[in-house]
Design a protein around this motif. Structure first.
Motif, mmCIF file in Angstrom:
data_model
loop_
_atom_site.group_PDB
_atom_site.id
_atom_site.type_symbol
_atom_site.label_atom_id
_atom_site.label_comp_id
_atom_site.label_asym_id
_atom_site.label_seq_id
_atom_site.Cartn_x
_atom_site.Cartn_y
_atom_site.Cartn_z
ATOM 1 N N ASP A 85 -60.894 -44.251 -103.012
ATOM 2 C CA ASP A 85 -62.331 -44.020 -102.961
ATOM 3 C C ASP A 85 -62.927 -44.054 -104.369
ATOM 4 O O ASP A 85 -62.265 -43.702 -105.349
ATOM 5 N N ASN A 110 -62.786 -48.423 -101.980
ATOM 6 C CA ASN A 110 -63.815 -48.033 -101.024
ATOM 7 C C ASN A 110 -64.890 -47.228 -101.743
ATOM 8 O O ASN A 110 -64.650 -46.099 -102.180
ATOM 9 N N LEU A 112 -67.698 -44.879 -101.817
ATOM 10 C CA LEU A 112 -68.221 -43.875 -100.899
ATOM 11 C C LEU A 112 -69.742 -43.798 -100.938
ATOM 12 O O LEU A 112 -70.399 -43.715 -99.899
ATOM 13 N N LYS A 129 -74.008 -48.082 -97.825
ATOM 14 C CA LYS A 129 -73.662 -46.998 -98.734
ATOM 15 C C LYS A 129 -74.934 -46.228 -99.114
ATOM 16 O O LYS A 129 -75.940 -46.823 -99.482
ATOM 17 N N THR A 144 -64.637 -34.520 -102.151
ATOM 18 C CA THR A 144 -63.873 -35.664 -101.647
ATOM 19 C C THR A 144 -62.654 -35.992 -102.501
ATOM 20 O O THR A 144 -61.847 -36.845 -102.113
#
Length: 212
Positions: A85, A110, A112, A129, A144
């Motif tokens: 992430d 990825n 976030l 996003k 996260t």
């Protein structure tokens, strides 16, 4: 047993091999050799052979590698099989272009969310996003456990953003701002300097045409 400690130069070449292997499609031969890869990419055969040997032991003399197995080994070594992430700071034209790019997942990245100070951009979406206000950044990072930060702000703001990312727990920074960032030991900065890339391209053209 392949070595897990490889040179930066080898690491930079591995995605090129993976991209080539992926591009061959399902109808390609089951086996592929380092020589065939080198010839297709216009690279030195010895270099390609050593690079592949550093991450795989599955190659067989006079046969080569099982193409699909080599793809999986490259993806695993590069971390493409397990997406990391990231967050992005700076939702301007470049930032929005990166948010809209749907190919990052195949490279194990990825995004976030993005962050920006522009009231017109905040609380909107780009590429699915969310763009959030800067005061939400630290909380999201800590919740996260995200460890990668992408900087696409103007150069004069890049260091302040970098400091905030590190304070929020970011350990690796992908920097698109054309400035040198000061970071403490243990923090990795990967710079994408478009000016340098353009200079290399321009110099290549000058050398080509000066020989004619």
């Amino acid at each position: 047993m392949p070595s897990r400690c490889i040179s930066k130069q080898t690491l930079q070449r591995l995605p090129t091999y993976l991209s080539y292997l992926r591009s061959r499609g399902e109808d390609a031969s089951k086996y592929v050799s380092a020589t065939a890869i080198a010839d297709a990419l216009g690279m030195n055969q010895v270099v390609v052979r050593k690079d592949l040997a550093s991450i795989s032991t599955s190659g067989r003399p006079k046969v080569g590698y099982v193409r699909q197995d080599l793809i999986l080994e490259l993806e695993r070594f590069l971390g493409y099989d397990n997406a990391d992430d990231a967050i992005l700071v700076g939702a301007g034209k470049l930032g929005k272009a990166l948010l809209s790019f749907d190919g990052f997942l195949q490279y194990g990245l990825n995004i976030l969310a993005a962050f920006d100070t522009d009231p017109k951009a905040v609380n909107s979406q780009v590429g699915g996003k969310m763009i959030l206000p800067m005061d939400k950044l630290t909380d999201l990072c800590q919740r996260t456990k995200v460890r990668i930060g992408i900087i696409t702000v103007p150069g004069e703001h890049a260091q302040a953003v970098c400091d905030l990312l590190i304070k929020s727990g970011i350990l690796a920074i992908w920097n698109f701002a054309n400035v040198h960032l000061e970071v403490p030991p243990g923090i990795l900065v990967q710079n994408e300097n478009m000016a340098v890339s353009l200079a290399i391209l321009s110099n290549h053209l000058k050398e080509r045409f000066s020989t004619k």
